[in-house]
Design a protein around this motif. Structure first.
Motif, PDB file in Angstrom:
ATOM      1  N   GLY A  42      12.004 -36.835  25.927  1.00 11.48           N
ATOM      2  CA  GLY A  42      12.809 -37.087  25.029  1.00 11.48           C
ATOM      3  C   GLY A  42      12.982 -38.504  24.483  1.00 11.48           C
ATOM      4  O   GLY A  42      12.381 -39.023  23.431  1.00 11.48           O
ATOM      5  N   LEU A  43      13.085 -39.306  25.528  1.00 10.01           N
ATOM      6  CA  LEU A  43      13.267 -40.493  25.221  1.00 10.01           C
ATOM      7  C   LEU A  43      11.706 -41.398  24.988  1.00 10.01           C
ATOM      8  O   LEU A  43      11.911 -42.225  24.390  1.00 10.01           O
ATOM      9  N   ALA A  44      10.968 -40.775  25.701  1.00  7.10           N
ATOM     10  CA  ALA A  44       9.559 -41.427  25.406  1.00  7.10           C
ATOM     11  C   ALA A  44       9.232 -41.019  24.058  1.00  7.10           C
ATOM     12  O   ALA A  44       8.505 -41.918  23.286  1.00  7.10           O
ATOM     13  N   ALA A  45       9.463 -39.957  23.414  1.00  8.50           N
ATOM     14  CA  ALA A  45       9.433 -39.652  21.912  1.00  8.50           C
ATOM     15  C   ALA A  45      10.149 -40.691  21.074  1.00  8.50           C
ATOM     16  O   ALA A  45       9.549 -40.983  20.075  1.00  8.50           O
ATOM     17  N   ILE A  46      11.277 -40.876  21.445  1.00  4.42           N
ATOM     18  CA  ILE A  46      12.137 -41.877  20.673  1.00  4.42           C
ATOM     19  C   ILE A  46      11.808 -43.208  20.680  1.00  4.42           C
ATOM     20  O   ILE A  46      11.576 -43.816  19.521  1.00  4.42           O
ATOM     21  N   TRP A  47      11.387 -43.619  21.849  1.00  2.91           N
ATOM     22  CA  TRP A  47      10.797 -44.844  21.959  1.00  2.91           C
ATOM     23  C   TRP A  47       9.407 -45.246  21.169  1.00  2.91           C
ATOM     24  O   TRP A  47       9.175 -46.050  20.614  1.00  2.91           O
ATOM     25  N   GLY A  48       8.436 -44.287  21.134  1.00  3.67           N
ATOM     26  CA  GLY A  48       7.350 -44.057  20.514  1.00  3.67           C
ATOM     27  C   GLY A  48       7.715 -43.921  18.901  1.00  3.67           C
ATOM     28  O   GLY A  48       6.848 -45.005  18.083  1.00  3.67           O
ATOM     29  N   ALA A  49       8.544 -43.473  18.623  1.00  7.35           N
ATOM     30  CA  ALA A  49       9.023 -43.156  17.176  1.00  7.35           C
ATOM     31  C   ALA A  49       9.549 -44.640  16.564  1.00  7.35           C
ATOM     32  O   ALA A  49       9.232 -45.163  15.596  1.00  7.35           O
TER      33      ALA A  49
END
Length: 71
Positions: A42-49
């Motif tokens: 989830g953190l990786a997804a938020i960072w990518g967004a």
């Protein structure tokens, strides 16, 4: 028709799946490891967004500057 319904009900009844916490139990770990892995994803997804949003803003600013220079 009876055979079709039998096959349909057999397939429908077997489509249940366990939640991700049980996948870790199969591997010999506890639920908290699966939770940590899901949290990191989830953190990786938020960072990518957020990274993509900053790049879009920078591209929009560059485009506006180019339009101002040509006008």
């Amino acid at each position: 028709m009876r055979g079709f319904l039998t096959i349909l009900l057999i397939c429908t009844g077997s489509s249940a799946m366990a939640h991700p916490g049980h996948w870790a139990d199969v591997a010999g770990h506890d639920h908290w490891i699966a939770g940590a892995a899901i949290g990191l994803a989830g953190l990786a997804a938020i960072w990518g967004a957020l990274k993509g949003k900053k790049e879009k803003e920078a591209a929009a600013e560059a485009e506006e500057e180019l339009e101002e220079e040509t006008a």
